[in-house]
Write an enzyme that holds these catalytic residues in place. Sequence first.
Site, PDB file in Angstrom:
ATOM      1  N   THR B  77       0.715  -1.279   0.000  1.00  0.00           N
ATOM      2  CA  THR B  77       0.000   0.000   0.000  1.00  0.00           C
ATOM      3  C   THR B  77       0.735   1.315   0.000  1.00  0.00           C
ATOM      4  O   THR B  77       1.754   1.496   0.662  1.00  0.00           O
ATOM      5  CB  THR B  77      -0.946   0.059   1.226  1.00  0.00           C
ATOM      6  OG1 THR B  77      -1.827  -1.028   1.126  1.00  0.00           O
ATOM      7  CG2 THR B  77      -1.762   1.317   1.245  1.00  0.00           C
ATOM      8  N   ASP B  93      -3.578   3.250  -3.767  1.00  0.00           N
ATOM      9  CA  ASP B  93      -3.287   2.345  -4.887  1.00  0.00           C
ATOM     10  C   ASP B  93      -4.271   1.178  -4.764  1.00  0.00           C
ATOM     11  O   ASP B  93      -5.176   1.216  -3.941  1.00  0.00           O
ATOM     12  CB  ASP B  93      -1.836   1.866  -4.821  1.00  0.00           C
ATOM     13  CG  ASP B  93      -1.621   0.860  -3.714  1.00  0.00           C
ATOM     14  OD1 ASP B  93      -1.186  -0.266  -4.007  1.00  0.00           O
ATOM     15  OD2 ASP B  93      -1.927   1.197  -2.548  1.00  0.00           O
ATOM     16  N   ARG B  95      -3.302  -2.455  -4.988  1.00  0.00           N
ATOM     17  CA  ARG B  95      -2.683  -3.787  -4.961  1.00  0.00           C
ATOM     18  C   ARG B  95      -2.792  -4.397  -3.576  1.00  0.00           C
ATOM     19  O   ARG B  95      -2.441  -3.753  -2.589  1.00  0.00           O
ATOM     20  CB  ARG B  95      -1.209  -3.683  -5.359  1.00  0.00           C
ATOM     21  CG  ARG B  95      -0.436  -4.989  -5.200  1.00  0.00           C
ATOM     22  CD  ARG B  95       1.023  -4.844  -5.557  1.00  0.00           C
ATOM     23  NE  ARG B  95       1.199  -4.733  -7.013  1.00  0.00           N
ATOM     24  CZ  ARG B  95       2.379  -4.641  -7.612  1.00  0.00           C
ATOM     25  NH1 ARG B  95       3.482  -4.649  -6.894  1.00  0.00           N
ATOM     26  NH2 ARG B  95       2.465  -4.551  -8.910  1.00  0.00           N
ATOM     27  N   LYS B 109      -9.295   0.303  -1.409  1.00  0.00           N
ATOM     28  CA  LYS B 109      -8.720   0.607  -0.103  1.00  0.00           C
ATOM     29  C   LYS B 109      -9.320   1.843   0.537  1.00  0.00           C
ATOM     30  O   LYS B 109      -8.972   2.186   1.660  1.00  0.00           O
ATOM     31  CB  LYS B 109      -7.210   0.817  -0.241  1.00  0.00           C
ATOM     32  CG  LYS B 109      -6.523  -0.415  -0.784  1.00  0.00           C
ATOM     33  CD  LYS B 109      -5.037  -0.294  -0.764  1.00  0.00           C
ATOM     34  CE  LYS B 109      -4.448  -1.451  -1.557  1.00  0.00           C
ATOM     35  NZ  LYS B 109      -3.002  -1.417  -1.625  1.00  0.00           N
ATOM     36  N   GLY B 123      -2.165  -2.056   5.857  1.00  0.00           N
ATOM     37  CA  GLY B 123      -1.893  -3.079   6.863  1.00  0.00           C
ATOM     38  C   GLY B 123      -2.600  -4.354   6.471  1.00  0.00           C
ATOM     39  O   GLY B 123      -2.780  -4.643   5.299  1.00  0.00           O
ATOM     40  N   SER B 205       3.506   1.062   3.029  1.00  0.00           N
ATOM     41  CA  SER B 205       4.902   0.814   2.664  1.00  0.00           C
ATOM     42  C   SER B 205       5.397   1.861   1.666  1.00  0.00           C
ATOM     43  O   SER B 205       6.580   2.150   1.598  1.00  0.00           O
ATOM     44  CB  SER B 205       5.053  -0.584   2.077  1.00  0.00           C
ATOM     45  OG  SER B 205       4.162  -0.741   0.997  1.00  0.00           O
ATOM     46  N   ASP B 242       7.583   1.479  -4.979  1.00  0.00           N
ATOM     47  CA  ASP B 242       7.433   0.558  -3.862  1.00  0.00           C
ATOM     48  C   ASP B 242       6.894  -0.769  -4.382  1.00  0.00           C
ATOM     49  O   ASP B 242       5.938  -0.795  -5.147  1.00  0.00           O
ATOM     50  CB  ASP B 242       6.455   1.164  -2.834  1.00  0.00           C
ATOM     51  CG  ASP B 242       6.138   0.194  -1.736  1.00  0.00           C
ATOM     52  OD1 ASP B 242       4.952   0.082  -1.386  1.00  0.00           O
ATOM     53  OD2 ASP B 242       7.060  -0.457  -1.223  1.00  0.00           O
ATOM     54  N   SER B 245       3.144  -1.731  -3.520  1.00  0.00           N
ATOM     55  CA  SER B 245       2.019  -0.972  -4.093  1.00  0.00           C
ATOM     56  C   SER B 245       2.061  -1.115  -5.591  1.00  0.00           C
ATOM     57  O   SER B 245       3.134  -1.263  -6.187  1.00  0.00           O
ATOM     58  CB  SER B 245       2.132   0.511  -3.755  1.00  0.00           C
ATOM     59  OG  SER B 245       2.441   0.691  -2.418  1.00  0.00           O
TER      60      SER B 245
END
Lengths: 231, 285
Positions: B77, B93, B95, B109, B123, B205, B242, B245
Amino acid sequence: MDLNAPHSMGTTIIGVTYDGGVVLGADSRTSTGMYVANRASDKITQLTDNVYICRSGSAADSQIVSDYVRYFLHQHTIQLGQPATVKVAANLVRLLSYNNKNMLQTGIIVGGWDKYEGGKIYGIPLGGTILEQPFAIGGSGSSYLYGFFDQAWKEGMSKDEAEQLVVKAVSLAIARDGASGGVVRTVIINSDGVTRNFYPSDKLQLWHEELEPQNSLLDILSAASPEPMNI
Amino acid sequence: MGMKGNGSNHECSRERVKGEEEAAAELLLCREPIRIMSKGEVDYVHARGGFSFDSCRRNEMLLNKGLKPSSFLKTGTTIVGLIFQDGVILGADTRATEGPIVADKNCEKIHYMAPNIYCCGAGTAADTEAVTDTISSHLKLHRYHTARESRVVTALTLLKSHLFRYQGHVSAALVLGGVDVTGPHLHTIYPHGSTDSLPFATMGSGSLAAMAVFESKYHEGLSRDEGVKLVCEAICSGIFNDLGSGSNVDICVITKGQKEYLRNHLLPNPRTYISSKGYSFSKKT
Protein backbone atom coordinates in the site's frame (compact mmCIF):
# COMPACT_ATOMS: atom_id res chain seq x y z
CA MET A 1 12.82 -0.06 8.30
CA ASP A 2 9.86 -1.02 10.39
CA LEU A 3 6.94 1.25 9.67
CA ASN A 4 4.86 -0.77 12.08
CA ALA A 5 7.00 0.09 15.07
CA PRO A 6 4.96 1.80 17.74
CA HIS A 7 4.99 5.54 17.46
CA SER A 8 7.25 7.07 19.99
CA MET A 9 7.90 10.68 20.60
CA GLY A 10 11.69 10.87 20.90
CA THR A 11 11.12 14.31 22.30
CA THR A 12 12.34 17.10 24.39
CA ILE A 13 9.78 18.50 26.82
CA ILE A 14 10.29 21.25 29.39
CA GLY A 15 8.19 22.95 32.05
CA VAL A 16 9.43 26.04 33.90
CA THR A 17 7.81 28.19 36.59
CA TYR A 18 8.35 31.91 36.62
CA ASP A 19 7.12 34.76 38.76
CA GLY A 20 3.39 34.64 38.00
CA GLY A 21 2.90 31.47 35.97
CA VAL A 22 4.50 28.66 34.00
CA VAL A 23 6.01 28.16 30.56
CA LEU A 24 5.76 24.76 28.86
CA GLY A 25 7.90 23.94 25.83
CA ALA A 26 8.38 21.01 23.46
CA ASP A 27 9.85 20.02 20.09
CA SER A 28 7.59 18.58 17.38
CA ARG A 29 9.04 15.30 16.13
CA THR A 30 7.16 11.97 16.30
CA SER A 31 9.17 9.01 15.03
CA THR A 32 8.35 5.43 13.99
CA GLY A 33 11.69 3.68 14.22
CA MET A 34 13.97 5.79 11.99
CA TYR A 35 11.21 7.53 10.02
CA VAL A 36 9.75 10.83 11.15
CA ALA A 37 6.03 10.15 11.09
CA ASN A 38 4.98 13.68 12.00
CA ARG A 39 7.41 16.61 11.85
CA ALA A 40 4.95 19.13 13.23
CA SER A 41 3.19 17.39 16.08
CA ASP A 42 1.80 19.24 19.06
CA LYS A 43 3.02 17.61 22.23
CA ILE A 44 1.55 20.23 24.55
CA THR A 45 -2.03 19.13 25.13
CA GLN A 46 -4.79 20.97 26.89
CA LEU A 47 -6.50 19.35 29.86
CA THR A 48 -8.53 22.32 31.10
CA ASP A 49 -8.48 26.09 30.52
CA ASN A 50 -5.68 26.50 33.01
CA VAL A 51 -3.82 23.16 32.94
CA TYR A 52 -1.73 21.81 30.05
CA ILE A 53 0.53 18.78 29.79
CA CYS A 54 3.65 17.93 27.81
CA ARG A 55 3.67 14.33 26.54
CA SER A 56 6.66 12.08 25.86
CA GLY A 57 7.24 8.36 25.36
CA SER A 58 4.74 6.24 23.47
CA ALA A 59 2.43 8.47 21.41
CA ALA A 60 -0.58 6.19 21.78
CA ASP A 61 -0.20 5.73 25.54
CA SER A 62 0.27 9.42 26.25
CA GLN A 63 -2.68 10.42 24.06
CA ILE A 64 -4.96 7.94 25.82
CA VAL A 65 -3.80 9.02 29.29
CA SER A 66 -4.37 12.67 28.45
CA ASP A 67 -7.85 11.86 27.07
CA TYR A 68 -8.82 10.00 30.24
CA VAL A 69 -7.46 12.72 32.53
CA ARG A 70 -9.27 15.41 30.53
CA TYR A 71 -12.49 13.47 30.95
CA PHE A 72 -12.00 12.97 34.72
CA LEU A 73 -11.00 16.61 35.20
CA HIS A 74 -14.09 17.76 33.34
CA GLN A 75 -16.30 15.75 35.67
CA HIS A 76 -14.33 16.96 38.65
CA THR A 77 -14.74 20.60 37.59
CA ILE A 78 -18.50 20.16 37.28
CA GLN A 79 -18.72 18.51 40.68
CA LEU A 80 -16.43 21.02 42.35
CA GLY A 81 -18.05 24.07 40.81
CA GLN A 82 -14.79 25.85 40.14
CA PRO A 83 -11.68 25.34 37.96
CA ALA A 84 -9.58 22.32 38.90
CA THR A 85 -6.21 22.87 40.56
CA VAL A 86 -2.95 21.82 38.91
CA LYS A 87 -2.28 19.49 41.83
CA VAL A 88 -5.47 17.52 41.18
CA ALA A 89 -4.68 17.24 37.48
CA ALA A 90 -1.17 16.02 38.23
CA ASN A 91 -2.41 13.47 40.72
CA LEU A 92 -4.94 12.09 38.26
CA VAL A 93 -2.14 11.61 35.75
CA ARG A 94 -0.03 10.02 38.44
CA LEU A 95 -2.77 7.55 39.46
CA LEU A 96 -3.20 6.37 35.88
CA SER A 97 0.54 6.13 35.28
CA TYR A 98 1.31 4.33 38.51
CA ASN A 99 -1.57 1.87 38.52
CA ASN A 100 -0.89 0.85 34.93
CA LYS A 101 2.86 1.06 35.08
CA ASN A 102 3.36 -2.37 33.50
CA MET A 103 1.45 -1.42 30.40
CA LEU A 104 2.15 2.26 29.87
CA GLN A 105 5.31 3.89 28.66
CA THR A 106 4.86 7.61 29.06
CA GLY A 107 6.63 10.52 30.76
CA ILE A 108 4.45 13.57 31.38
CA ILE A 109 4.99 17.10 32.64
CA VAL A 110 1.87 18.78 34.03
CA GLY A 111 1.88 22.57 34.21
CA GLY A 112 -0.71 25.21 34.91
CA TRP A 113 -1.94 28.08 37.00
CA ASP A 114 -4.61 28.12 39.68
CA LYS A 115 -5.66 30.77 42.18
CA TYR A 116 -4.53 28.88 45.27
CA GLU A 117 -0.94 28.00 44.42
CA GLY A 118 -0.19 30.11 41.35
CA GLY A 119 2.00 28.58 38.66
CA LYS A 120 3.08 25.00 39.36
CA ILE A 121 4.99 22.30 37.48
CA TYR A 122 4.70 18.59 38.27
CA GLY A 123 6.94 15.96 36.66
CA ILE A 124 5.53 12.43 36.29
CA PRO A 125 8.19 10.18 34.76
CA LEU A 126 7.92 6.53 33.64
CA GLY A 127 7.08 4.67 36.87
CA GLY A 128 4.37 7.02 38.07
CA THR A 129 6.25 9.11 40.67
CA ILE A 130 4.92 12.61 41.13
CA LEU A 131 7.42 15.40 41.82
CA GLU A 132 6.57 19.05 42.27
CA GLN A 133 9.51 21.01 40.88
CA PRO A 134 10.34 24.61 39.97
CA PHE A 135 11.34 23.30 36.55
CA ALA A 136 11.07 19.87 34.91
CA ILE A 137 12.61 18.34 31.80
CA GLY A 138 11.72 15.10 30.08
CA GLY A 139 12.10 13.00 26.96
CA SER A 140 15.19 11.65 25.24
CA GLY A 141 16.55 15.16 24.57
CA SER A 142 16.46 16.09 28.23
CA SER A 143 19.70 14.18 28.86
CA TYR A 144 21.51 17.03 27.14
CA LEU A 145 19.87 19.71 29.28
CA TYR A 146 20.56 18.77 32.88
CA GLY A 147 23.86 20.65 33.03
CA PHE A 148 22.40 23.55 31.07
CA PHE A 149 19.54 24.03 33.53
CA ASP A 150 21.80 23.68 36.55
CA GLN A 151 23.69 26.68 35.25
CA ALA A 152 20.98 28.77 33.59
CA TRP A 153 17.97 28.35 35.86
CA LYS A 154 17.26 31.01 38.48
CA GLU A 155 14.37 31.88 40.77
CA GLY A 156 11.99 34.74 40.03
CA MET A 157 12.46 35.10 36.27
CA SER A 158 10.14 37.27 34.25
CA LYS A 159 7.79 35.80 31.65
CA ASP A 160 10.00 36.70 28.69
CA GLU A 161 13.17 35.46 30.38
CA ALA A 162 11.49 32.15 31.14
CA GLU A 163 10.19 31.72 27.61
CA GLN A 164 13.58 32.56 26.11
CA LEU A 165 15.17 30.01 28.42
CA VAL A 166 12.73 27.33 27.30
CA VAL A 167 13.19 28.08 23.59
CA LYS A 168 16.98 28.08 23.97
CA ALA A 169 16.91 24.80 25.86
CA VAL A 170 14.65 22.96 23.37
CA SER A 171 16.75 24.32 20.53
CA LEU A 172 19.96 23.02 22.14
CA ALA A 173 18.42 19.60 22.67
CA ILE A 174 17.18 19.48 19.06
CA ALA A 175 20.73 20.19 17.90
CA ARG A 176 22.14 17.19 19.76
CA ASP A 177 19.31 14.64 19.98
CA GLY A 178 18.40 12.76 16.81
CA ALA A 179 14.97 11.92 18.11
CA SER A 180 14.00 15.57 18.65
CA GLY A 181 13.46 18.05 15.89
CA GLY A 182 11.04 20.17 13.92
CA VAL A 183 9.72 23.35 15.48
CA VAL A 184 9.63 24.65 19.04
CA ARG A 185 6.20 25.15 20.56
CA THR A 186 5.65 26.99 23.84
CA VAL A 187 2.59 27.60 26.00
CA ILE A 188 2.55 30.30 28.67
CA ILE A 189 -0.07 29.96 31.42
CA ASN A 190 -0.73 32.64 34.00
CA SER A 191 -3.58 34.50 35.69
CA ASP A 192 -4.36 36.35 32.44
CA GLY A 193 -4.85 33.14 30.47
CA VAL A 194 -2.96 31.04 27.96
CA THR A 195 -0.65 32.09 25.12
CA ARG A 196 0.61 29.69 22.47
CA ASN A 197 3.80 30.48 20.57
CA PHE A 198 5.52 28.87 17.64
CA TYR A 199 9.18 29.10 16.66
CA PRO A 200 9.99 27.61 13.22
CA SER A 201 13.31 25.77 13.04
CA ASP A 202 14.98 28.22 10.66
CA LYS A 203 14.40 31.08 13.10
CA LEU A 204 16.25 29.42 15.96
CA GLN A 205 19.74 30.39 17.02
CA LEU A 206 22.55 28.35 15.49
CA TRP A 207 24.84 26.38 17.76
CA HIS A 208 28.33 24.85 17.46
CA GLU A 209 29.02 23.59 13.93
CA GLU A 210 25.45 24.06 12.76
CA LEU A 211 25.08 25.33 9.21
CA GLU A 212 22.85 28.13 7.96
CA PRO A 213 19.45 26.88 6.82
CA GLN A 214 19.36 26.92 3.04
CA ASN A 215 16.36 27.03 0.80
CA SER A 216 15.90 23.74 -0.91
CA LEU A 217 17.03 23.84 -4.53
CA LEU A 218 13.59 22.53 -5.42
CA ASP A 219 12.07 25.81 -4.34
CA ILE A 220 14.48 27.77 -6.48
CA LEU A 221 14.18 25.58 -9.55
CA SER A 222 10.52 24.70 -9.24
CA ALA A 223 9.39 27.43 -11.61
CA ALA A 224 11.20 25.82 -14.52
CA SER A 225 11.26 22.18 -13.49
CA PRO A 226 9.88 19.60 -15.90
CA GLU A 227 7.00 17.42 -14.78
CA PRO A 228 8.43 14.23 -13.33
CA MET A 229 5.77 12.10 -14.94
CA ASN A 230 3.40 12.49 -17.81
CA ILE A 231 -0.06 12.29 -16.34
CA MET B 1 -9.77 -37.45 27.22
CA GLY B 2 -7.63 -40.11 28.78
CA MET B 3 -6.47 -40.47 32.31
CA LYS B 4 -5.58 -37.25 34.02
CA GLY B 5 -4.32 -36.87 37.54
CA ASN B 6 -1.24 -38.41 39.00
CA GLY B 7 -2.11 -41.99 39.76
CA SER B 8 -3.57 -41.45 43.18
CA ASN B 9 -6.18 -43.88 44.34
CA HIS B 10 -8.53 -45.22 41.70
CA GLU B 11 -11.76 -43.63 42.91
CA CYS B 12 -10.28 -40.16 43.19
CA SER B 13 -8.69 -40.13 39.78
CA ARG B 14 -11.85 -41.25 38.00
CA GLU B 15 -13.80 -38.43 39.58
CA ARG B 16 -11.15 -35.94 38.62
CA VAL B 17 -11.27 -37.10 35.00
CA LYS B 18 -15.02 -36.57 34.91
CA GLY B 19 -14.71 -33.08 36.40
CA GLU B 20 -12.12 -32.12 33.87
CA GLU B 21 -14.14 -33.45 30.96
CA GLU B 22 -17.08 -31.35 32.03
CA ALA B 23 -14.85 -28.36 32.44
CA ALA B 24 -13.46 -28.89 28.94
CA ALA B 25 -16.99 -29.23 27.53
CA GLU B 26 -17.98 -26.00 29.17
CA LEU B 27 -14.95 -24.31 27.70
CA LEU B 28 -16.04 -25.49 24.25
CA LEU B 29 -19.50 -24.09 24.79
CA CYS B 30 -17.80 -20.93 26.03
CA ARG B 31 -20.12 -20.47 28.92
CA GLU B 32 -19.29 -19.43 32.42
CA PRO B 33 -15.83 -18.96 33.80
CA ILE B 34 -14.38 -22.28 34.67
CA ARG B 35 -12.82 -23.11 37.97
CA ILE B 36 -10.39 -25.97 37.73
CA MET B 37 -10.07 -27.93 40.92
CA SER B 38 -6.30 -28.22 40.89
CA LYS B 39 -4.60 -25.78 43.22
CA GLY B 40 -2.93 -22.71 41.86
CA GLU B 41 -5.12 -22.33 38.78
CA VAL B 42 -7.77 -19.66 38.99
CA ASP B 43 -10.52 -18.44 36.68
CA TYR B 44 -10.26 -18.71 32.95
CA VAL B 45 -10.01 -15.49 31.00
CA HIS B 46 -13.74 -15.12 30.40
CA ALA B 47 -14.26 -14.13 34.04
CA ARG B 48 -12.93 -10.62 33.71
CA GLY B 49 -13.89 -9.99 30.09
CA GLY B 50 -11.83 -8.02 27.63
CA PHE B 51 -9.45 -9.21 24.97
CA SER B 52 -7.40 -12.23 25.94
CA PHE B 53 -3.78 -11.82 25.00
CA ASP B 54 -2.98 -15.48 25.81
CA SER B 55 -3.12 -16.47 22.15
CA CYS B 56 -0.70 -13.68 21.33
CA ARG B 57 1.78 -15.10 23.83
CA ARG B 58 1.27 -18.57 22.37
CA ASN B 59 1.86 -17.24 18.86
CA GLU B 60 5.09 -15.57 19.89
CA MET B 61 6.26 -18.78 21.54
CA LEU B 62 5.48 -20.73 18.36
CA LEU B 63 7.34 -18.20 16.24
CA ASN B 64 10.36 -18.53 18.49
CA LYS B 65 10.24 -22.29 18.02
CA GLY B 66 10.41 -21.84 14.26
CA LEU B 67 6.81 -22.28 13.15
CA LYS B 68 6.21 -20.32 9.97
CA PRO B 69 3.21 -18.01 10.38
CA SER B 70 0.41 -18.49 7.88
CA SER B 71 0.60 -15.77 5.30
CA PHE B 72 -2.31 -13.39 5.27
CA LEU B 73 -3.49 -10.73 2.92
CA LYS B 74 -1.70 -7.46 3.51
CA THR B 75 -2.22 -4.27 1.65
CA GLY B 76 1.43 -3.31 1.03
CA THR B 77 0.00 0.00 0.00
CA THR B 78 0.39 3.62 -0.59
CA ILE B 79 -2.41 5.69 0.89
CA VAL B 80 -2.47 9.47 1.07
CA GLY B 81 -4.71 12.34 2.03
CA LEU B 82 -4.51 16.08 1.68
CA ILE B 83 -6.58 19.12 2.59
CA PHE B 84 -7.27 21.55 -0.25
CA GLN B 85 -9.19 24.77 -0.24
CA ASP B 86 -12.70 23.26 -0.37
CA GLY B 87 -12.21 20.01 1.52
CA VAL B 88 -10.26 16.78 1.59
CA ILE B 89 -8.84 14.48 -1.11
CA LEU B 90 -7.95 10.87 -0.31
CA GLY B 91 -5.98 8.59 -2.61
CA ALA B 92 -4.89 4.94 -2.65
CA ASP B 93 -3.29 2.35 -4.89
CA THR B 94 -5.11 -0.93 -5.57
CA ARG B 95 -2.68 -3.79 -4.96
CA ALA B 96 -3.25 -6.40 -2.24
CA THR B 97 -0.34 -8.75 -1.53
CA GLU B 98 -0.05 -12.11 0.15
CA GLY B 99 3.64 -12.37 0.91
CA PRO B 100 5.37 -11.95 -2.47
CA ILE B 101 2.26 -12.64 -4.56
CA VAL B 102 -0.25 -10.08 -5.75
CA ALA B 103 -3.54 -11.48 -4.53
CA ASP B 104 -5.81 -8.75 -5.80
CA LYS B 105 -4.82 -6.42 -8.64
CA ASN B 106 -7.71 -4.07 -8.14
CA CYS B 107 -8.87 -3.94 -4.55
CA GLU B 108 -10.65 -1.04 -2.88
CA LYS B 109 -8.72 0.61 -0.10
CA ILE B 110 -10.85 3.69 0.38
CA HIS B 111 -13.58 2.63 2.78
CA TYR B 112 -16.89 4.32 3.44
CA MET B 113 -17.39 5.53 7.00
CA ALA B 114 -20.19 8.06 6.64
CA PRO B 115 -21.63 10.08 3.73
CA ASN B 116 -19.12 12.81 4.53
CA ILE B 117 -16.23 10.70 5.89
CA TYR B 118 -13.99 8.19 4.10
CA CYS B 119 -11.05 6.19 5.41
CA CYS B 120 -8.06 4.69 3.57
CA GLY B 121 -6.59 1.58 5.15
CA ALA B 122 -3.10 0.04 5.10
CA GLY B 123 -1.89 -3.08 6.86
CA THR B 124 -3.71 -6.38 7.13
CA ALA B 125 -6.68 -6.21 4.75
CA ALA B 126 -9.02 -8.10 7.08
CA ASP B 127 -8.20 -5.78 9.96
CA THR B 128 -8.75 -2.57 7.98
CA GLU B 129 -12.03 -3.86 6.50
CA ALA B 130 -13.34 -5.07 9.84
CA VAL B 131 -12.39 -2.03 11.83
CA THR B 132 -13.77 0.45 9.28
CA ASP B 133 -17.00 -1.54 8.86
CA THR B 134 -17.50 -1.75 12.62
CA ILE B 135 -16.94 1.93 13.23
CA SER B 136 -19.04 2.81 10.18
CA SER B 137 -22.00 0.94 11.69
CA HIS B 138 -21.36 2.56 15.03
CA LEU B 139 -21.39 5.97 13.37
CA LYS B 140 -24.69 5.22 11.65
CA LEU B 141 -26.31 4.29 14.96
CA HIS B 142 -24.86 7.46 16.42
CA ARG B 143 -26.42 9.47 13.55
CA TYR B 144 -29.82 7.96 14.27
CA HIS B 145 -29.38 8.69 17.94
CA THR B 146 -28.26 12.30 17.59
CA ALA B 147 -30.09 13.22 14.34
CA ARG B 148 -26.96 14.96 13.08
CA GLU B 149 -24.28 14.52 10.45
CA SER B 150 -21.28 12.55 11.77
CA ARG B 151 -18.15 14.44 12.71
CA VAL B 152 -14.66 13.31 11.78
CA VAL B 153 -13.43 13.53 15.38
CA THR B 154 -16.16 11.06 16.40
CA ALA B 155 -14.88 8.51 13.91
CA LEU B 156 -11.34 9.31 15.04
CA THR B 157 -12.06 8.68 18.71
CA LEU B 158 -13.96 5.46 17.99
CA LEU B 159 -11.14 4.14 15.81
CA LYS B 160 -8.34 5.13 18.18
CA SER B 161 -10.01 3.63 21.26
CA HIS B 162 -10.64 0.40 19.38
CA LEU B 163 -7.06 0.12 18.16
CA PHE B 164 -5.56 1.07 21.51
CA ARG B 165 -7.62 -1.59 23.26
CA TYR B 166 -5.99 -4.21 21.01
CA GLN B 167 -2.52 -2.83 21.72
CA GLY B 168 -1.35 -2.86 18.11
CA HIS B 169 -2.38 -6.45 17.35
CA VAL B 170 -5.10 -5.16 15.02
CA SER B 171 -2.72 -4.17 12.27
CA ALA B 172 -4.61 -1.28 10.71
CA ALA B 173 -2.93 2.00 9.75
CA LEU B 174 -5.56 4.46 8.54
CA VAL B 175 -5.87 7.83 6.87
CA LEU B 176 -9.21 9.29 7.89
CA GLY B 177 -10.60 12.30 6.07
CA GLY B 178 -13.89 14.13 5.86
CA VAL B 179 -15.77 17.39 5.93
CA ASP B 180 -18.27 18.17 8.66
CA VAL B 181 -19.85 21.27 10.21
CA THR B 182 -16.54 22.25 11.79
CA GLY B 183 -14.68 22.11 8.48
CA PRO B 184 -12.36 19.72 6.62
CA HIS B 185 -10.29 17.31 8.71
CA LEU B 186 -7.50 14.86 7.96
CA HIS B 187 -6.07 12.43 10.49
CA THR B 188 -3.68 9.50 10.52
CA ILE B 189 -4.28 6.62 12.90
CA TYR B 190 -1.54 4.13 13.74
CA PRO B 191 -2.05 0.49 14.81
CA HIS B 192 -1.15 1.25 18.42
CA GLY B 193 -3.84 3.89 18.68
CA SER B 194 -1.92 7.13 18.33
CA THR B 195 -3.30 9.80 15.99
CA ASP B 196 -1.95 12.85 14.23
CA SER B 197 -3.83 15.69 12.64
CA LEU B 198 -2.12 17.00 9.51
CA PRO B 199 -2.71 19.03 6.35
CA PHE B 200 -1.24 16.20 4.25
CA ALA B 201 -0.49 12.61 5.22
CA THR B 202 0.79 9.35 3.79
CA MET B 203 0.76 5.80 5.17
CA GLY B 204 1.73 2.29 4.14
CA SER B 205 4.90 0.81 2.66
CA GLY B 206 4.91 3.45 -0.09
CA SER B 207 4.47 6.30 2.35
CA LEU B 208 8.04 7.52 2.03
CA ALA B 209 7.83 7.76 -1.77
CA ALA B 210 4.50 9.58 -1.56
CA MET B 211 5.64 11.87 1.25
CA ALA B 212 8.61 12.96 -0.85
CA VAL B 213 6.19 14.19 -3.52
CA PHE B 214 3.99 15.97 -0.99
CA GLU B 215 6.85 17.64 0.83
CA SER B 216 8.15 19.15 -2.38
CA LYS B 217 4.88 20.18 -4.01
CA TYR B 218 2.21 20.73 -1.37
CA HIS B 219 1.12 24.24 -0.51
CA GLU B 220 -1.96 25.66 1.15
CA GLY B 221 -4.97 26.66 -0.90
CA LEU B 222 -4.72 24.06 -3.64
CA SER B 223 -7.58 23.98 -6.08
CA ARG B 224 -9.51 20.76 -6.70
CA ASP B 225 -7.69 19.93 -9.92
CA GLU B 226 -4.28 20.73 -8.51
CA GLY B 227 -5.08 18.62 -5.47
CA VAL B 228 -6.22 15.62 -7.49
CA LYS B 229 -3.13 15.91 -9.69
CA LEU B 230 -0.84 16.05 -6.68
CA VAL B 231 -2.51 13.05 -5.06
CA CYS B 232 -2.18 11.10 -8.32
CA GLU B 233 1.51 11.95 -8.48
CA ALA B 234 2.05 10.85 -4.91
CA ILE B 235 0.26 7.53 -5.42
CA CYS B 236 2.08 6.94 -8.71
CA SER B 237 5.33 7.58 -6.90
CA GLY B 238 4.35 4.81 -4.50
CA ILE B 239 3.15 2.51 -7.28
CA PHE B 240 6.35 2.75 -9.31
CA ASN B 241 8.90 2.88 -6.49
CA ASP B 242 7.43 0.56 -3.86
CA LEU B 243 7.06 -3.15 -4.46
CA GLY B 244 4.12 -3.45 -2.08
CA SER B 245 2.02 -0.97 -4.09
CA GLY B 246 0.87 -1.15 -7.67
CA SER B 247 -1.89 -1.21 -10.26
CA ASN B 248 -4.35 1.67 -10.33
CA VAL B 249 -5.08 4.91 -8.48
CA ASP B 250 -8.33 5.45 -6.57
CA ILE B 251 -9.32 8.96 -5.54
CA CYS B 252 -12.04 10.30 -3.27
CA VAL B 253 -12.81 14.03 -3.16
CA ILE B 254 -14.90 15.18 -0.21
CA THR B 255 -16.27 18.71 -0.02
CA LYS B 256 -19.01 20.33 2.00
CA GLY B 257 -22.20 18.47 1.22
CA GLN B 258 -20.71 16.44 -1.61
CA LYS B 259 -18.37 13.57 -2.28
CA GLU B 260 -16.93 12.06 -5.46
CA TYR B 261 -15.56 8.56 -5.37
CA LEU B 262 -13.34 8.22 -8.45
CA ARG B 263 -12.69 4.52 -8.61
CA ASN B 264 -9.73 3.76 -10.91
CA HIS B 265 -9.23 7.41 -11.72
CA LEU B 266 -5.87 6.52 -13.26
CA LEU B 267 -4.80 3.26 -14.85
CA PRO B 268 -1.05 3.54 -15.37
CA ASN B 269 -0.51 -0.23 -15.54
CA PRO B 270 -2.66 -1.59 -18.35
CA ARG B 271 -2.31 -5.16 -19.45
CA THR B 272 -0.04 -4.87 -22.44
CA TYR B 273 0.02 -8.35 -23.83
CA ILE B 274 -3.01 -10.44 -24.64
CA SER B 275 -2.43 -13.43 -26.83
CA SER B 276 -4.07 -12.78 -30.21
CA LYS B 277 -4.98 -16.44 -30.58
CA GLY B 278 -7.03 -16.27 -27.46
CA TYR B 279 -7.03 -18.83 -24.73
CA SER B 280 -8.91 -22.07 -24.94
CA PHE B 281 -9.39 -23.59 -21.57
CA SER B 282 -11.52 -26.65 -21.85
CA LYS B 283 -14.31 -27.04 -19.33
CA LYS B 284 -13.42 -28.15 -15.90
CA THR B 285 -9.81 -26.96 -15.96
